[in-house]
Design an enzyme around this catalytic site. Structure first.
Site, PDB file in Angstrom:
ATOM      1  N   HIS A  63     -32.903  44.382  42.524  1.00  0.00           N
ATOM      2  CA  HIS A  63     -33.187  45.622  43.146  1.00  0.00           C
ATOM      3  C   HIS A  63     -33.106  46.767  41.845  1.00  0.00           C
ATOM      4  O   HIS A  63     -32.606  46.284  40.750  1.00  0.00           O
ATOM      5  CB  HIS A  63     -31.984  45.964  44.234  1.00  0.00           C
ATOM      6  CG  HIS A  63     -30.558  45.846  43.883  1.00  0.00           C
ATOM      7  ND1 HIS A  63     -30.055  44.921  43.262  1.00  0.00           N
ATOM      8  CD2 HIS A  63     -29.604  47.040  43.812  1.00  0.00           C
ATOM      9  CE1 HIS A  63     -28.742  45.143  42.904  1.00  0.00           C
ATOM     10  NE2 HIS A  63     -28.540  46.241  43.270  1.00  0.00           N
ATOM     11  N   HIS A  65     -30.981  49.304  41.068  1.00  0.00           N
ATOM     12  CA  HIS A  65     -29.764  49.879  40.420  1.00  0.00           C
ATOM     13  C   HIS A  65     -29.585  49.605  38.850  1.00  0.00           C
ATOM     14  O   HIS A  65     -29.842  48.558  38.406  1.00  0.00           O
ATOM     15  CB  HIS A  65     -28.477  49.482  41.069  1.00  0.00           C
ATOM     16  CG  HIS A  65     -28.191  50.210  42.414  1.00  0.00           C
ATOM     17  ND1 HIS A  65     -27.449  49.436  43.585  1.00  0.00           N
ATOM     18  CD2 HIS A  65     -28.856  51.333  43.040  1.00  0.00           C
ATOM     19  CE1 HIS A  65     -27.885  50.203  44.567  1.00  0.00           C
ATOM     20  NE2 HIS A  65     -28.478  51.398  44.364  1.00  0.00           N
ATOM     21  N   ASP A  67     -27.387  49.110  36.908  1.00  0.00           N
ATOM     22  CA  ASP A  67     -26.576  47.855  36.120  1.00  0.00           C
ATOM     23  C   ASP A  67     -27.215  46.652  36.289  1.00  0.00           C
ATOM     24  O   ASP A  67     -26.765  45.542  35.788  1.00  0.00           O
ATOM     25  CB  ASP A  67     -24.917  47.812  36.566  1.00  0.00           C
ATOM     26  CG  ASP A  67     -25.349  47.475  38.296  1.00  0.00           C
ATOM     27  OD1 ASP A  67     -26.025  48.477  38.870  1.00  0.00           O
ATOM     28  OD2 ASP A  67     -24.577  46.765  38.951  1.00  0.00           O
ATOM     29  N   HIS A  68     -28.434  46.664  36.922  1.00  0.00           N
ATOM     30  CA  HIS A  68     -29.318  45.324  37.117  1.00  0.00           C
ATOM     31  C   HIS A  68     -30.571  45.701  36.352  1.00  0.00           C
ATOM     32  O   HIS A  68     -31.169  44.509  36.081  1.00  0.00           O
ATOM     33  CB  HIS A  68     -29.650  45.153  38.596  1.00  0.00           C
ATOM     34  CG  HIS A  68     -28.225  44.909  39.363  1.00  0.00           C
ATOM     35  ND1 HIS A  68     -28.068  43.546  39.788  1.00  0.00           N
ATOM     36  CD2 HIS A  68     -27.560  45.775  39.693  1.00  0.00           C
ATOM     37  CE1 HIS A  68     -26.803  43.856  40.421  1.00  0.00           C
ATOM     38  NE2 HIS A  68     -26.664  44.894  40.496  1.00  0.00           N
ATOM     39  N   HIS A 121     -28.555  46.845  51.013  1.00  0.00           N
ATOM     40  CA  HIS A 121     -27.762  47.424  49.950  1.00  0.00           C
ATOM     41  C   HIS A 121     -28.874  48.571  49.404  1.00  0.00           C
ATOM     42  O   HIS A 121     -28.443  49.721  49.038  1.00  0.00           O
ATOM     43  CB  HIS A 121     -27.421  46.377  48.929  1.00  0.00           C
ATOM     44  CG  HIS A 121     -27.009  47.117  47.587  1.00  0.00           C
ATOM     45  ND1 HIS A 121     -25.615  47.566  47.596  1.00  0.00           N
ATOM     46  CD2 HIS A 121     -27.351  46.926  46.349  1.00  0.00           C
ATOM     47  CE1 HIS A 121     -25.270  47.884  46.159  1.00  0.00           C
ATOM     48  NE2 HIS A 121     -26.574  47.630  45.548  1.00  0.00           N
ATOM     49  N   ASP A 138     -26.881  42.251  44.711  1.00  0.00           N
ATOM     50  CA  ASP A 138     -25.585  42.900  45.373  1.00  0.00           C
ATOM     51  C   ASP A 138     -25.849  42.791  46.967  1.00  0.00           C
ATOM     52  O   ASP A 138     -25.165  43.920  47.554  1.00  0.00           O
ATOM     53  CB  ASP A 138     -25.512  44.303  44.869  1.00  0.00           C
ATOM     54  CG  ASP A 138     -25.194  44.662  43.444  1.00  0.00           C
ATOM     55  OD1 ASP A 138     -25.124  43.566  42.857  1.00  0.00           O
ATOM     56  OD2 ASP A 138     -25.379  45.739  43.081  1.00  0.00           O
ATOM     57  N   HIS A 176     -22.143  40.240  40.796  1.00  0.00           N
ATOM     58  CA  HIS A 176     -20.543  40.861  40.327  1.00  0.00           C
ATOM     59  C   HIS A 176     -19.479  40.020  40.621  1.00  0.00           C
ATOM     60  O   HIS A 176     -19.695  39.196  41.561  1.00  0.00           O
ATOM     61  CB  HIS A 176     -20.479  42.116  41.260  1.00  0.00           C
ATOM     62  CG  HIS A 176     -21.277  43.438  40.803  1.00  0.00           C
ATOM     63  ND1 HIS A 176     -20.950  44.265  39.686  1.00  0.00           N
ATOM     64  CD2 HIS A 176     -22.511  43.705  41.332  1.00  0.00           C
ATOM     65  CE1 HIS A 176     -21.982  44.815  39.780  1.00  0.00           C
ATOM     66  NE2 HIS A 176     -22.864  44.934  40.527  1.00  0.00           N
TER      67      HIS A 176
HETATM   68 FE    FE Z   1     -24.570  45.988  40.962  1.00  0.00          FE
HETATM   69 ZN    ZN Z   2     -26.575  47.540  43.353  1.00  0.00          ZN
END
Ligand code: FE
Ligand code: ZN
Length: 267
Positions: A63, A65, A67-68, A121, A138, A176
């Site tokens: 996805h 975001h 941090d990915h 999410h 996530d 995570h």
């Molecule tokens: Fe994340």
């Molecule tokens: Zn995420």
């Protein structure tokens, strides 16, 4: 620090490269070629590949975001590899947009991963399934689930139910390390769950030893994750007490919604 290899079989290792505070960039490799899932940061991936003399074969993304996806463009440029990612999200440097029903073949590793749409999410969130493992970003976490950023509670509940119906021994590789905090919430939902208490002890021991709590399994999530247990009397009772209302009998989505709300301000 570096985590040891988690053996899938004699062929492939699945190793978490830690990134940021609590992200894992899951790396599948056969000692020659590697695939990384959700590289939010390029630096630790490049370091890992260099140290272990691995050749990157592909990048997978669940996805959009940051941090990915934050490391994708740099890695794609440096290693010139295909980047697979969700067709319903806007992610720079994706070369292969994929969705439900597609499969990603990685010839270098001799593997094939099926793509599942698991929105909630984010609107276009996908998972990769294969080799008895699911890479679910996530959406499903160890003893918890992702926040509702874009989708509806009904969508996320449905996505989690799809994951919950995978074979029990399917290994869960989420992005995570949230398991210990999630277990504290789960115990508030279901203080009478003996397996949950066991899971807390196990997770504490792993973290104290500097090890990840992941992968878990679908069977363990079914037995302990409150977001997969919306039909359990104790979970329903505590969700109702917390929300200060009585939920319609049999309304799993309402229970799920109440749990998700509760978790948002639980500490
Ligand atoms: Fe994340
Ligand atoms: Zn995420």
């Amino acid at each position: 620090m570096e985590y040891s290899s988690l053996k899938y079989d004699t062929m492939l290792d699945i190793v978490p490269i830690p990134a940021f505070q609590d992200n894992y960039i899951w790396t599948l490799h056969d000692r020659q070629h590697a695939v990384v899932v959700d590289p939010g940061d390029a630096a630790p991936v490049r370091a890992y590949l260099d140290t272990h003399k691995l050749k990157l074969a592909a990048i997978l993304c669940t996805h959009h975001h940051h941090d990915h996806v934050g490391g994708i463009c740099e890695l794609a440029q440096v290693y010139n590899v295909p980047v697979h990612g969700p067709q319903h999200e806007n992610i720079p440097c994706i070369s292969h947009a994929v969705g439900e029903g597609d499969a990603v073949a990685i010839a270098e590793l001799g593997i094939r991963l099926e793509v599942l749409d698991i929105p909630g999410h984010t609107r276009g969130h996908i998972a990769y399934l294969g080799m008895g493992a699911v890479f679910c970003g996530d959406t499903l976490f160890g003893c918890g689930c992702g926040r509702l950023f874009e989708g509806t509670a009904a969508q996320l509940h449905h996505s989690l139910q799809r994951l919950a119906h995978l074979p029990g021994d399917t290994r869960v590789y989420c992005a995570h390390e949230y398991t210990e905090a999630n277990i504290r919430f789960a115990l508030a939902c279901e203080p009478g769950n003996a397996l949950l208490k066991q899971r807390q002890a196990d997770a504490r021991a792993l973290r104290a030893a500097g090890q990840p709590t992941l992968p878990s399994t679908i069977a363990l999530e079914r037995a302990t994750n409150p977001f997969l247990r919306c039909t359990e009397a104790e979970v329903i009772r505590n969700a109702e007490r917390q929300a200060g209302l009585e939920l319609a009998p049999g309304n799993e989505v309402a229970v799920f919604t109440a749990l998700r709300e509760w978790k948002n301000h639980f500490s």
